[in-house]
Every structure is written in C-alpha cells, then in structure tokens.
Design a protein around this motif. Structure first.
Motif, PDB file in Angstrom:
ATOM      1  N   ILE A  83     -35.190  55.867 -74.689  1.00 18.96           N
ATOM      2  CA  ILE A  83     -33.936  55.241 -74.238  1.00 18.96           C
ATOM      3  C   ILE A  83     -32.971  55.124 -75.416  1.00 18.96           C
ATOM      4  N   LEU A  84     -33.497  54.757 -76.575  1.00 21.36           N
ATOM      5  CA  LEU A  84     -32.643  54.684 -77.770  1.00 21.36           C
ATOM      6  C   LEU A  84     -32.039  56.065 -78.059  1.00 21.36           C
ATOM      7  N   ALA A  85     -32.879  57.098 -77.979  1.00 16.72           N
ATOM      8  CA  ALA A  85     -32.403  58.451 -78.297  1.00 16.72           C
ATOM      9  C   ALA A  85     -31.272  58.868 -77.369  1.00 16.72           C
ATOM     10  N   CYS A  86     -31.392  58.558 -76.071  1.00 19.62           N
ATOM     11  CA  CYS A  86     -30.338  59.064 -75.172  1.00 19.62           C
ATOM     12  C   CYS A  86     -29.115  58.163 -75.174  1.00 19.62           C
ATOM     13  N   THR A  87     -29.270  56.876 -75.513  1.00 18.47           N
ATOM     14  CA  THR A  87     -28.078  56.019 -75.481  1.00 18.47           C
ATOM     15  C   THR A  87     -27.221  56.158 -76.739  1.00 18.47           C
ATOM     16  N   ILE A  88     -27.791  56.713 -77.811  1.00 16.34           N
ATOM     17  CA  ILE A  88     -26.941  56.896 -79.002  1.00 16.34           C
ATOM     18  C   ILE A  88     -26.274  58.266 -79.008  1.00 16.34           C
ATOM     19  N   GLU A  89     -26.620  59.091 -78.037  1.00 20.10           N
ATOM     20  CA  GLU A  89     -26.041  60.431 -77.967  1.00 20.10           C
ATOM     21  C   GLU A  89     -24.925  60.415 -76.918  1.00 20.10           C
ATOM     22  N   ASP A  90     -23.673  60.568 -77.393  1.00 17.14           N
ATOM     23  CA  ASP A  90     -22.556  60.451 -76.459  1.00 17.14           C
ATOM     24  C   ASP A  90     -22.620  61.473 -75.327  1.00 17.14           C
ATOM     25  N   ASP A  91     -23.036  62.707 -75.657  1.00 18.02           N
ATOM     26  CA  ASP A  91     -23.089  63.727 -74.597  1.00 18.02           C
ATOM     27  C   ASP A  91     -24.524  63.974 -74.173  1.00 18.02           C
ATOM     28  N   CYS A  92     -25.257  62.907 -73.941  1.00 18.10           N
ATOM     29  CA  CYS A  92     -26.649  63.092 -73.542  1.00 18.10           C
ATOM     30  C   CYS A  92     -26.704  63.801 -72.192  1.00 18.10           C
ATOM     31  N   SER A  93     -27.221  65.027 -72.225  1.00 17.47           N
ATOM     32  CA  SER A  93     -27.233  65.830 -70.998  1.00 17.47           C
ATOM     33  C   SER A  93     -28.450  65.468 -70.158  1.00 17.47           C
ATOM     34  N   PHE A  94     -29.185  64.555 -70.601  1.00 19.83           N
ATOM     35  CA  PHE A  94     -30.497  64.223 -70.093  1.00 19.83           C
ATOM     36  C   PHE A  94     -30.356  63.085 -69.084  1.00 19.83           C
ATOM     37  N   ASP A  95     -30.835  63.253 -67.880  1.00 19.14           N
ATOM     38  CA  ASP A  95     -30.803  62.127 -66.938  1.00 19.14           C
ATOM     39  C   ASP A  95     -32.054  61.290 -67.191  1.00 19.14           C
ATOM     40  N   MET A  96     -32.006  60.549 -68.291  1.00 17.30           N
ATOM     41  CA  MET A  96     -33.193  59.851 -68.772  1.00 17.30           C
ATOM     42  C   MET A  96     -33.747  58.882 -67.730  1.00 17.30           C
ATOM     43  N   ILE A 104     -33.015  64.903 -78.998  1.00 19.36           N
ATOM     44  CA  ILE A 104     -32.019  64.440 -78.015  1.00 19.36           C
ATOM     45  C   ILE A 104     -30.750  63.996 -78.727  1.00 19.36           C
ATOM     46  N   SER A 105     -30.897  63.227 -79.819  1.00 21.44           N
ATOM     47  CA  SER A 105     -29.679  62.681 -80.426  1.00 21.44           C
ATOM     48  C   SER A 105     -29.340  63.314 -81.772  1.00 21.44           C
ATOM     49  N   LYS A 106     -30.120  64.325 -82.188  1.00 22.27           N
ATOM     50  CA  LYS A 106     -29.814  65.079 -83.425  1.00 22.27           C
ATOM     51  C   LYS A 106     -29.749  64.166 -84.650  1.00 22.27           C
ATOM     52  N   LYS A 107     -30.506  63.081 -84.617  1.00 24.56           N
ATOM     53  CA  LYS A 107     -30.494  62.140 -85.736  1.00 24.56           C
ATOM     54  C   LYS A 107     -31.674  62.456 -86.647  1.00 24.56           C
TER      55      LYS A 107
END
Ligand code: M6R
Length: 353
Positions: A168-181, A72-75
C-alpha cells in the motif's frame, strides 16, 4: 484466545485473509481509495533512498518490500539486518529515510539502529503491529499492521500484514500508480482463503516428505527466493529441521552438492517469466534423488507433488505463497511433537541485543 484451535499458530495462519481485508479497510480514504497519511507520503517523496531495517521474519518481509517499492514506486531501497547495521553501517545517501519493520515494535537490535540514526538526524517510519510500542513511540511516522495480537512465537499473520502495508505504501507514493492495488489485494485475500481451506493436502505432504527428514531446502527465484528464506526460517524455528532457502540459480554453484536420495526440496514458482528456469532446477535436483514438492501457479508434470496457487497479481504473490509454507512447517512440527507456539530457545519479542 485460541478457541477451538489446538495452537495459536494455526489460528493466526487462518486469520490472514481477514487481516488483509482489515488492512485494506484501514488504509482507505473517504473516497474508498487506498491512502496513507500525507506526512508519510511527503517524507517518502523527499527521501532519495529508503533503508529498511528489521530482523528475522520482518527482515524477510522487508526484502519483499524492497521489490515492491522499487518496482511499483521506483524508489531505491536497501534492506538491512538490524544487528549488522549498528557496526557495519552502509554508506548512506544524502536524504535517507529509515523504515523499521517490527511486529512487536520492541526488538532491541532494531531500536539500537533507531537510536543511532536519530543521533545522525535522519527521519524514520515504524511499521509495527503494536500501537504505542517503543519503535512506534520513538519514530517520526507510524504505520500499523492491524494484524491483531500475534501470540505464537513463529510470525505468520504479521509477515503477510507487513507485505500488504508495504504494498500500500508503494502504490500510494507513486502518483501514476497503474496498479489497482485495492482490487488486487482483495483478490489475494480470497486466494489466501482457498489456500487455508486446503489443510489436508499440507498435512499429507508434511507427513510424507518432511517429518522424518533431517534437512529441507527451498528453492526459488526473484520474489520467490525471499519466500524461500521465510519458509525455511518458519520450518527450522518450529520443527527443528535444518532448512535453507536458496536462489534456484545458485544451486549449480555449490548447493546442489547437498542433494542426496530423498532430500526434500520445496520449489516455489510464482513468476511467469522465470518459471521455466526454476522448472529446470527441479529436474536437476530430481535427477540427484531429491523428493520435490512444488508450490506454483501452474500445473507442472504429473510426477511432481504440487500445491497450486490461484492467480494473483505477479507482484503480490509473496502474500499468498507464504501460506502453504507456513502450513507445511506447522504440520511438520505437529507430527514431530514440537512445542509449536513456544519453540525452544526463542522468545516472542527479543529485547536484548
Ligand atoms: O517483533 P519483530 O518483528 O521485530 O521480531 C523480529 C524477529 O525476532 C521475528 O520476526 C522472529 O524472527 C520470528 N520468531 C520469526 O517467526
């Protein structure tokens, strides 16, 4: 208190949909969007690599976390067993950030790693269920699991809470999170509820397949492999049946030699793109006599006993596929007359190295 429940473990399994909803509520900002503190977002963004450190079930949640953080966040993320890390320290990146996952926040093996990385000057986050616990106090940043007290030695609701908080951490650190988490987690909570309501099925399957058996194997691919590791840990810990989780593709490289007539094999299949591969592994083990249960999102052939999971987002399936595995372990232990909440030789929080 366990109220009308015969065991804390069963109560804690049933609490999982509520815990997930509580996590969603606790990680929302004033606009109703999922959020974590800006300090944590910045710390993760500044890091060039994340190092998850944990033991047991929390380590298994870390493996799922790696998949979420990387996908999700490419980290780039590594997961390490605390007790190994201390003397077998990996070569670290230039700007590492450590994430300690621990239900109790008191695990000595994890604390030893924290002491070591603090000496080296590296930052850390604790993801823990107990506010004010040692790891909570000694790390730079903290994220709470909001699972409520977990009393049974076998971790259940803390495991799914750890996965939820990591997602939640993964999607909140990704600015363009396309995921409706937020929506996807809410859907997962409803699916969890349906799975918890189906106890008779798990009870019957445990009686038919597991209680007389000396061993049991879990097979799966991708994130389902991580669920297999956790499912096997749960079964061995409380029922004392020797259980192992295997990457399904590895069977042919050795493990399949263990399959005999009536060896129980639980196949977990939640990932559409590899579902055919694991299904062919089911055929292979059946041909050697295995007694197969499938935990899957699709209906397989009529001859395979099956636990069907309703659709959730493919990245969040470990949240829900854990539940049938926890309940199979619970009923296996129940009918083997084991001390479910306090299995032999184990302690809830492991404060020795
Ligand atoms: O409190 P922690 O999450 O740090 O505990 C780690 C392990 O001791 C724990 O997950 C253990 O493996 C459980 N009994 C598994 O159910």
């Amino acid at each position: 208190e366990k109220g009308t429940y015969p065991h804390y473990m069963l109560k804690e399994i049933d609490e999982q949909p509520f815990v997930l909803r509580r996590i969603i509520a606790n990680y929302q900002d004033e606009n109703g969007k999922l959020a974590v503190s800006s300090e944590i977002v910045n710390a993760v963004k500044e890091a060039d690599r994340l190092y998850i450190v944990a033991c047991g079930t929390s380590y298994n949640a870390g493996l799922v976390g790696k998949s979420l953080l990387e996908n999700i966040s490419k980290k780039p993320t590594e997961v390490h067993i605390s007790s190994e890390f201390v003397y077998n320290t990996p070569i670290l990146s230039e700007k590492p950030l450590f994430i300690f996952i621990s239900q109790s926040g008191e695990t000595a093996d994890s604390r030893a790693v924290l002491v070591k990385i603090k000496e080296m000057g590296y930052p850390s986050i604790a993801i823990t269920n107990v506010k004010g616990a040692t790891l909570y106090r000694e790390t730079d940043y903290q994220m709470l699991l909001h699972a409520g007290p977990e009393i049974a030695v076998a971790s259940t609701k803390a495991y799914t809470a750890q996965i939820a908080v990591l997602s939640i951490l993964a999607c909140t650190i990704e600015d363009d999170c396309s995921f409706d988490m937020l929506n996807e987690l809410s859907r997962a909570a409803s699916v969890m509820e349906g799975l918890c309501d189906n106890k008779e099925l798990y009870e019957n399957l445990a009686k038919e397949y597991l209680i007389e058996s000396r061993n049991c194997f879990y097979i799966g691919r991708h994130v389902d492999y991580y669920t297999c590791l956790e499912a096997a840990l749960k079964l061995k810990e409380i029922s004392y049946i020797q259980a192992e989780g295997f990457a399904a593709g590895e069977l042919k490289h050795g493990t399949i030699a263990l399959i005999e007539d009536n060896t129980p094999v639980v196949a977990i299949i939640t990932q559409e793109k590899i579902n055919l591969n694991t299904r062919s592994n089911i055929k292979e083990v059946k041909a050697r006599g295995a007694a197969v249960i499938a935990i899957s999102m699709r209906r397989l052939s009529a001859e395979t006993d099956q636990i069907i999971i309703d659709d959730v987002h493919e990245k969040l399936t470990p949240l829900v596929s854990a539940i049938p595995a926890q309940l199979l372990a619970y009923y296996a232990a129940l009918y083997r007359d084991c001390d479910i909440d306090k299995p032999r030789n184990l302690a809830k929080s492991v404060t020795v190295e």
